[in-house]
Design a protein around this motif. Sequence first.
Motif, PDB file in Angstrom:
ATOM      1  N   SER A 195       0.837  -1.194   0.000  1.00  0.00           N
ATOM      2  CA  SER A 195       0.000   0.000   0.000  1.00  0.00           C
ATOM      3  C   SER A 195       0.874   1.247   0.000  1.00  0.00           C
ATOM      4  O   SER A 195       1.942   1.285   0.628  1.00  0.00           O
ATOM      5  CB  SER A 195      -0.908   0.010   1.228  1.00  0.00           C
ATOM      6  OG  SER A 195      -1.572   1.252   1.349  1.00  0.00           O
ATOM      7  N   ASP A 229       0.696  -7.610  -0.785  1.00  0.00           N
ATOM      8  CA  ASP A 229      -0.536  -7.449  -0.017  1.00  0.00           C
ATOM      9  C   ASP A 229      -0.818  -5.955   0.130  1.00  0.00           C
ATOM     10  O   ASP A 229      -0.212  -5.285   0.978  1.00  0.00           O
ATOM     11  CB  ASP A 229      -0.398  -8.103   1.354  1.00  0.00           C
ATOM     12  CG  ASP A 229      -1.687  -8.052   2.159  1.00  0.00           C
ATOM     13  OD1 ASP A 229      -2.590  -7.278   1.793  1.00  0.00           O
ATOM     14  OD2 ASP A 229      -1.787  -8.781   3.165  1.00  0.00           O
ATOM     15  N   GLN A 237      -3.330  -4.537   1.393  1.00  0.00           N
ATOM     16  CA  GLN A 237      -4.154  -4.237   2.562  1.00  0.00           C
ATOM     17  C   GLN A 237      -3.354  -4.234   3.869  1.00  0.00           C
ATOM     18  O   GLN A 237      -3.822  -3.691   4.874  1.00  0.00           O
ATOM     19  CB  GLN A 237      -5.290  -5.266   2.691  1.00  0.00           C
ATOM     20  CG  GLN A 237      -6.128  -5.440   1.439  1.00  0.00           C
ATOM     21  CD  GLN A 237      -6.789  -4.156   1.004  1.00  0.00           C
ATOM     22  OE1 GLN A 237      -7.271  -3.386   1.829  1.00  0.00           O
ATOM     23  NE2 GLN A 237      -6.826  -3.924  -0.295  1.00  0.00           N
TER      24      GLN A 237
END
Length: 265
Positions: free
Chosen positions: A65, A112, A114
């Motif tokens: 992210s 990932d 998240q």
Amino acid sequence: MKVLPTYFLSHGGGPWPFMMDQVGHLYARLDASLRDMPRQIGATPKAVLVITAHWEEREFTLSSSAAPPMIYDYGGFPPHTYEVRYQAPGSPELAAQVQQLLEAGGHPARLDPQRGFDHGTFSAMYPVYPDADVPIVQLSLKRGLDPSAHLEVGRLLAPLREQGVLIVGSGLSYHNLRAFNAQGAAASHAFDDWLRAAMALPPQERAARLLAWEQAPAARMAHPREEHLLPLMVALGAAENDAASVPYHEDAFMGSLAVTSFRFG
């Protein structure tokens, strides 16, 4: 940009940097050592790659992210510690680069988008970069906790040091929460003495000794489960031929425990 060192940080317990009014006397030495890291490094990194003991996945996984959220992965602390924010940016570009490095070396990896910052990251990095102005990417451990796999991954990450990326393994040199008091004192001191002696050995012997860590005195008392030791494998692998030094050590952490951080390079 000079070649940056790597670190293994004994990161303390829970959200301690956000409770200094209550626990500052317990963490004064650790806090001082972390705040001194920018001076030791001598340059502001382009980014920090944190291998955190608090994240395990089937494959090595990277937080990708651009603005990671927070993960409050602890219990029993004051209400305000579940509202703290460490708003360092992420780096999707670095996450993708690390994924490519690992996969080129035969270790499948995934992204990932998240995943947030766990306390192994934000509690360790807040004292180092309190302005949260250095991008941070987290790298998980791999389930199975194979020491050799984590050492190999560290070796694959070594080129990042020449690109301004600071590699930090965040764990604890002693992590037995059922004996995190005087009951664990003898084991923590026996294991810590062995660990510091092992890190002072020549590179090839040092790596071999660390891979055989279960043969150390009080090894399984110090680490009933080795997730807090494995970030050291990665930090060492990324600087395998560099000398080790000790930026932080205490013989009476929490009153009686021996704990240590290491710097390589």
